[in-house]
Design an enzyme around this catalytic site. Structure first.
Site, PDB file in Angstrom:
ATOM      1  CG  PHE A 179      -4.192  -2.212 -11.146  1.00  0.00           C
ATOM      2  CD1 PHE A 179      -4.324  -3.585 -11.309  1.00  0.00           C
ATOM      3  CD2 PHE A 179      -3.107  -1.727 -10.428  1.00  0.00           C
ATOM      4  CE1 PHE A 179      -3.392  -4.461 -10.771  1.00  0.00           C
ATOM      5  CE2 PHE A 179      -2.169  -2.608  -9.881  1.00  0.00           C
ATOM      6  CZ  PHE A 179      -2.309  -3.974 -10.063  1.00  0.00           C
TER       7      PHE A 179
ATOM      8  CG  ASP B  18      -5.250   3.913  -6.504  1.00  0.00           C
ATOM      9  OD1 ASP B  18      -4.111   4.438  -6.468  1.00  0.00           O
ATOM     10  OD2 ASP B  18      -5.436   2.700  -6.726  1.00  0.00           O
TER      11      ASP B  18
ATOM     12  CE  LYS C 137       2.715   1.488  -9.974  1.00  0.00           C
ATOM     13  NZ  LYS C 137       1.272   1.238  -9.926  1.00  0.00           N
TER      14      LYS C 137
HETATM   15  C1  PLP Z   1       0.537   0.217  -9.193  1.00  0.00           C
HETATM   16  C2  PLP Z   1      -0.813   0.587  -8.678  1.00  0.00           C
HETATM   17  C3  PLP Z   1      -1.339   0.025  -7.502  1.00  0.00           C
HETATM   18  C4  PLP Z   1      -0.647  -1.087  -6.751  1.00  0.00           C
HETATM   19  O1  PLP Z   1       0.570  -0.668  -6.200  1.00  0.00           O
HETATM   20  P1  PLP Z   1       1.569  -1.797  -5.640  1.00  0.00           P
HETATM   21  O2  PLP Z   1       2.701  -0.984  -5.082  1.00  0.00           O
HETATM   22  O3  PLP Z   1       1.950  -2.653  -6.796  1.00  0.00           O
HETATM   23  O4  PLP Z   1       0.848  -2.553  -4.602  1.00  0.00           O
HETATM   24  C5  PLP Z   1      -2.558   0.480  -7.042  1.00  0.00           C
HETATM   25  N1  PLP Z   1      -3.223   1.443  -7.693  1.00  0.00           N
HETATM   26  C6  PLP Z   1      -2.759   2.008  -8.829  1.00  0.00           C
HETATM   27  C7  PLP Z   1      -3.552   3.092  -9.489  1.00  0.00           C
HETATM   28  C8  PLP Z   1      -1.543   1.591  -9.365  1.00  0.00           C
HETATM   29  O5  PLP Z   1      -1.092   2.123 -10.501  1.00  0.00           O
END
Ligand code: PLP
Length: 410
Positions: free
Chosen positions: A141, A226, A255
């Protein structure tokens, strides 16, 4: 006295909000530490942390102080100017990592968008137009923009939005042979979550990350980690890749970075950063003084030996207790994760019933998360008090009892 505030309730959601979310039946109005209260005054223990965002719990005094102090000084100046909080936070992030340079934005998706654009640009500048392929992992994701949702490896999020951007392939996570077979001189980047968050709190294997690092170096492809979810102390190190000792070329985080205030960052080295020259990329709010002032306060607290050691210790305790709570009912197949990013995988007898267990927890006054249909996910405050953690676990024990009573296999 101000004019009376309009009364709103959960029912309004179904009338005024785009129906892309299905929020819980209550509306939280106040939070403090690891506790939340709803409109009716009901108290909940929060082990969900705003989906791994409220890294220091709710309304941490140091963050309230940083935000209000900055709110009385300067809110926004645009990127026509720089500002002190952004420069301070960037300095601290580069001091704490492999990186030399920082690009600030507002969400995880935007940080990943910047990372992917950087990788394409570097490849274009150094090797020409044919090197643009991005490899990512199935079930990964990376956000919800059209680009990042297609880089993510979950078709349910990317289908039905028109033609897909070209040059993106997906391979099985933790399968070194699969990614080796996919890589070529055309690969410009590999993007991975060191711990896959949304798809079930699945940590990468050590040999996999090391192998992917070597492949990226061999093919002149940028390795992007990421760490939007795994970063900022959640793993017990400031970033999860530091647990593995595998260094990426580009790192994204969001986050937990703002502890509840929207901010994200893309970090890279001098060598690659220079390819995003003036005018190549930008965002109005990125590096906003309010967000960066809060981010700096978050980093100051999290990046200390005491707090990080506490994350490791509480994470081990939490996994152990979850195993103990599940054992009498054969509820969990396994409990995994690193630090305070914890996933409890439902056993075959309760397959894909994580959402029902989450609902049972809420009825007992406990907030937990799911990560896919089969995994309960916990991402509490990194500084959660032991007493709150134990109270949360006591409520979870009651939730398990009522869930099992209703869902036990015949
Ligand atoms: C939550 C998340 C995203 C997306 O972040 P947003 O602030 O919702 O755009 C991307 N990568 C990972 C691994 C995530 O957990």
């Amino acid at each position: 006295m101000s004019i009376q505030e309009a009364q709103v309730s959960r029912a309004d959601f179904d009338q005024v909000m785009v129906p892309n979310y299905a929020p819980a039946g209550f509306v939280p109005v106040r939070g403090l530490g690891s506790r939340l209260w709803d409109q009716s005054g009901r108290e909940l223990i929060d082990l969900s942390g705003g989906i791994a965002v409220n890294s220091l719990g709710h309304c941490h005094p140091a963050l309230v102080e940083a935000l209000t102090t900055q709110a009385n000084k300067l809110w926004h100046v645009s990127n026509v100017f720089t500002n002190e909080p952004a420069l301070r936070l960037a300095r601290k992030l580069t001091d704490a990592t492999f990186a030399d340079r920082v690009f600030f934005s507002n969400s995880g998706a935007e940080a990943n968008e910047a990372a992917l654009k950087l990788a394409r640009r570097v490849a274009h500048d150094r090797f020409g137009d044919d090197k643009y392929e991005i490899i990512s992992a199935l079930n990964s994701f990376h956000g919800r923009t059209v680009f990042t949702v297609n880089v993510g490896g979950q078709p349910k999020y990317s289908e039905g939005f028109g033609p897909r951007p070209a040059g993106i392939s997906h391979v099985k996570f933790n399968d070194l042979a699969a990614i080796e077979a996919m890589m070529s001189e055309r690969t410009c980047a590999v993007i991975l979550e060191p711990i896959q968050g949304e798809s079930g709190v699945l940590p990468a294997d050590q040999a996999y990350l090391e192998g992917v690092r070597a492949l990226c170096t061999k093919y002149n492809a940028l390795l992007i980690f990421d760490e939007v979810q795994s970063g900022m102390g959640r793993s017990g190190k400031l970033f999860a890749h530091q647990v593995y000792g595998v260094i990426p070329d580009v790192l994204t985080t969001a986050k937990s970075l703002g502890g509840g205030f929207p901010i994200s960052a893309m970090l890279t080295t001098e060598e690659y950063a220079k390819h995003l020259a003036v005018g190549t990329h930008g965002t109005t709010f990125g590096g906003n003084p309010l967000a960066c002032a809060v981010g700096e306060a978050v980093l100051d607290i999290i990046n200390t030996p005491d707090v990080l050691a506490g994350v490791v210790e509480k994470g081990e305790y939490l996994r152990q207790r979850l195993r103990e709570l599940g054992a009498p009912h054969d509820l969990f197949e396994l409990v995994r994760g690193k630090g305070l990013l914890v996933g409890a995988v439902m056993s075959p007898a309760y397959k894909d019933q994580a959402a029902a267990l989450m609902a049972a927890a809420e009825r007992e006054g406990l907030l937990v998360l799911v990560a896919g249909p089969n995994v309960i996910r916990l991402a509490p405050s990194l500084v959660i008090e032991k007493a709150d953690l134990d109270e949360g676990l006591a409520r979870f024990e009651r939730a398990i009892a009522s869930f099992v009573a209703q869902h036990a296999p015949a």
